[in-house]
Scaffold this active site. Structure first.
Site, PDB file in Angstrom:
ATOM      1  N   SER A  87      33.846  26.471 -55.572  1.00 25.54           N
ATOM      2  CA  SER A  87      35.133  27.576 -56.084  1.00 25.54           C
ATOM      3  C   SER A  87      34.530  28.410 -56.433  1.00 25.54           C
ATOM      4  CB  SER A  87      36.649  26.679 -56.249  1.00 25.54           C
ATOM      5  OG  SER A  87      37.433  28.200 -56.581  1.00 25.54           O
TER       6      SER A  87
ATOM      7  N   LYS B 234      27.857  42.770 -21.922  1.00 21.99           N
ATOM      8  CA  LYS B 234      27.169  42.071 -22.351  1.00 21.99           C
ATOM      9  C   LYS B 234      27.166  41.316 -24.433  1.00 21.99           C
ATOM     10  CE  LYS B 234      23.706  45.029 -20.307  1.00 21.99           C
ATOM     11  NZ  LYS B 234      24.821  45.413 -19.248  1.00 21.99           N
TER      12      LYS B 234
ATOM     13  N   GLU C 142      35.091  24.117 -41.502  1.00 24.43           N
ATOM     14  CA  GLU C 142      36.193  25.451 -41.456  1.00 24.43           C
ATOM     15  C   GLU C 142      35.821  26.483 -40.777  1.00 24.43           C
ATOM     16  OE1 GLU C 142      38.808  25.435 -45.184  1.00 24.43           O
ATOM     17  OE2 GLU C 142      36.775  25.628 -45.483  1.00 24.43           O
TER      18      GLU C 142
ATOM     19  N   THR D 262      48.437   8.846 -33.186  1.00 24.59           N
ATOM     20  CA  THR D 262      48.519   9.638 -32.659  1.00 24.59           C
ATOM     21  C   THR D 262      50.608  10.475 -33.086  1.00 24.59           C
ATOM     22  OG1 THR D 262      50.327   8.115 -31.507  1.00 24.59           O
ATOM     23  CG2 THR D 262      48.593   7.582 -30.974  1.00 24.59           C
TER      24      THR D 262
ATOM     25  N   TYR E 270      29.356  48.386  -8.756  1.00 20.86           N
ATOM     26  CA  TYR E 270      28.817  48.317 -10.161  1.00 20.86           C
ATOM     27  C   TYR E 270      29.822  49.426 -10.938  1.00 20.86           C
ATOM     28  CZ  TYR E 270      26.498  49.741 -14.737  1.00 20.86           C
ATOM     29  OH  TYR E 270      26.749  49.117 -16.064  1.00 20.86           O
TER      30      TYR E 270
HETATM   31  N1  ARG Z   1      22.935  49.360 -19.215  1.00 26.16           N
HETATM   32  C1  ARG Z   1      23.278  49.542 -17.752  1.00 26.16           C
HETATM   33  C2  ARG Z   1      24.776  48.284 -18.201  1.00 26.16           C
HETATM   34  O1  ARG Z   1      23.859  47.371 -18.894  1.00 26.16           O
HETATM   35  C3  ARG Z   1      22.709  49.338 -16.989  1.00 26.16           C
HETATM   36  C4  ARG Z   1      23.132  49.625 -15.670  1.00 26.16           C
HETATM   37  C5  ARG Z   1      23.205  50.713 -15.530  1.00 26.16           C
HETATM   38  N2  ARG Z   1      24.096  51.301 -14.243  1.00 26.16           N
HETATM   39  C6  ARG Z   1      24.539  52.522 -14.062  1.00 26.16           C
HETATM   40  N3  ARG Z   1      24.758  52.301 -13.024  1.00 26.16           N
HETATM   41  N4  ARG Z   1      24.785  53.212 -15.110  1.00 26.16           N
HETATM   42  O2  ARG Z   1      25.521  47.783 -17.075  1.00 26.16           O
END
Ligand code: ARG
Length: 463
Positions: free
Chosen positions: A279, A327, A292, A157, A319
């Protein structure tokens, strides 16, 4: 030749080439292609099932999409940046293959519900793969632990010698952490596995679609109840990144221990040549690059979690193109976690060896049995705090005399307290010290044997 954008009819002029590149996601969302094809096949089947298109058209779409899958697998389908994203790329190629009927695929759907569907299908698959990697890692941990129930290792510890441990007990701590990781991923999966398909752009659709039908075809457990939420929710990605970050926390803690153990100061393990590097200038070096790197790569997964939280913060419904940024960090986290789990599994399996003799010496050359002297008195009626103070003084005078507790004569012990008898030597021997900690979940050998059986059963029963 560059083709016009799918949406170009509404526009007067073409996109600036640099902006087209800036806008495009095809370079990374191509990773989703197999899921995009599967999702589109389910959508096409649903369109036919509900009579929105004819059965024959549905079949043409499904087989055209299957052909794209084969082309992609054979390396023949490599869409360029002018396709913008994987969804447009597939739709365009589909229309080349099946003709005008290809243009019907996007009926009653938007790229917004489409990309959400693809990402969930991808993540569901990847989570299963990561859980399998976790299992492999756990199996190796258990193999080593089973061989080392009675191998002792100093326990710390504050990175100060505290009490000795069974090496198996130490390794089983990592089993427990990764068991939580495994369970956590299962829990995250439940919220990944909800279908947004059919939410449309944001408001649903005028067509008589059947969202439950596509959900069933794609093995989703349920469908999003609210179309706005369905297209703009990325909680599942954040939850996954949290789970991934915790896996990395655990791997990096083990990495740090391995790095310390391999140092000249500890000498608890030897690194094998198959998993260590040299090394460029110091000929004597053997470096623990694997742990590491794992420790270092932890930073990028934490970074992706932070980035995703910031992307979502303050984002108005529904959206927004910001969501395209979900992504790369997600893919990189998935790949990083898989690579780190694989590397650590190999490192444990064949890349290091515990120096059991050195470990045995280590636990015998310190004061980590001091608690046991106090416990000895306390078990014989001396109040623990009193015993503790007494042993504190003994430690102080022993250090001054250059002795360890085991070096004191029985006379000396009895001068400290008349309760001490000849069995004190046995009571403070490292093996006894470890085996005596037989409380539930403790390091006592009997407990560790039980824990090993439980652990084996856990990974057997849950596949
Ligand atoms: N390539 C876009 C993304 O990955 C797809 C969705 C696009 N939608 C839009 N309303 N432009 O988010």
């Amino acid at each position: 030749m560059t083709q016009p954008q799918t949406w170009s009819q509404r526009f007067e002029s073409a996109l600036h080439p640099a902006i087209a590149l800036f806008n495009a996601s095809i370079n990374f969302d191509i990773e989703l292609i197999e899921y995009d094809l599967t999702g589109s096949q389910a959508h096409a089947k649903m369109l036919a099932h509900t009579g929105i298109i004819s059965a024959e058209e549905g079949e043409q779409l499904v087989s055209g999409l299957e052909q794209i899958r084969q082309e992609y697998r054979q390396g023949k389908f490599q869409p360029g940046v002018d396709a913008e994203d994987v969804h447009f790329a597939v739709e365009r190629r589909l229309t080349e293959i099946v003709g005008d009927v290809g243009k019907k695929l996007h009926t009653a759907r938007s790229r917004n519900d489409q990309v959400g569907t693809d990402t969930r299908l991808y993540l569901r698959d990847q989570i299963q793969q990561i859980r399998n990697y976790l299992r492999e890692f756990q199996r190796v941990l258990l193999d080593i632990a089973e061989q080392n129930v009675e191998t002792l290792i100093p326990g710390y510890t504050h990175l100060q010698r505290a009490q000795p441990l069974s090496l198996a007990h130490h390794l089983l701590a990592y089993f427990e952490m990764t068991q939580r990781d495994w369970e956590r991923l299962g829990d995250v999966s439940r919220r990944v596995n909800i279908s947004p398909l059919g939410c449309g752009a944001l408001a649903g659709t005028t067509f008589p679609i059947d969202r439950h039908y596509t959900a069933q075809l794609l093995n989703f457990d349920s469908v999003y109840a609210n179309s706005l939420d369905g297209v703009s929710d990325r909680d599942f990605a954040i939850e996954f990144l949290c789970a991934a970050s915790l896996i990395m926390v655990h791997l990096s803690r083990l990495s740090e221990e391995i790095i310390l153990w391999a140092s000249e100061e500890f000498r608890f393990i030897t690194l094998k040549d198959s998993c260590a590097t040299g090394s460029s200038i110091m000929p004597q070096k053997k470096n623990p690059d694997v742990p590491e790197l794992v420790r270092g790569k932890t930073g990028r997964v934490f970074g992706h979690l932070q980035a995703m939280l910031v992307i979502m913060k303050g984002l108005p419904l529904a959206y927004n193109k910001d969501l395209q940024e979900d992504k790369e960090g997600l893919f990189d986290s998935v790949n990083t976690v898989k690579a780190c789990l694989e590397a650590m599994t190999i490192l444990l399996r064949e890349g290091l060896e515990f120096r059991t003799q050195r470990l045995g010496e280590a636990v015998a050359e310190d004061f980590s049995n001091a608690t046991d002297v106090a416990d000895y008195l306390a078990a014989r009626g001396v109040p623990f705090r009193e015993a503790y103070n007494l042993v504190g003084k003994v430690v102080k005078s022993s250090i001054a005399a250059g002795k360890l507790l085991k070096d004191l004569t029985l006379d000396e012990w009895q001068q400290i307290h008349p309760t001490f008898a000849a069995d004190i030597y046995e009571a403070i021997a490292p093996r006894t010290v470890v085996s005596a900690r037989n409380s539930y979940g403790g390091t006592g050998f009997a407990q560790v044997h039980k824990a090993l059986v439980t652990a084996r059963n856990q990974i057997k029963s849950e596949v």
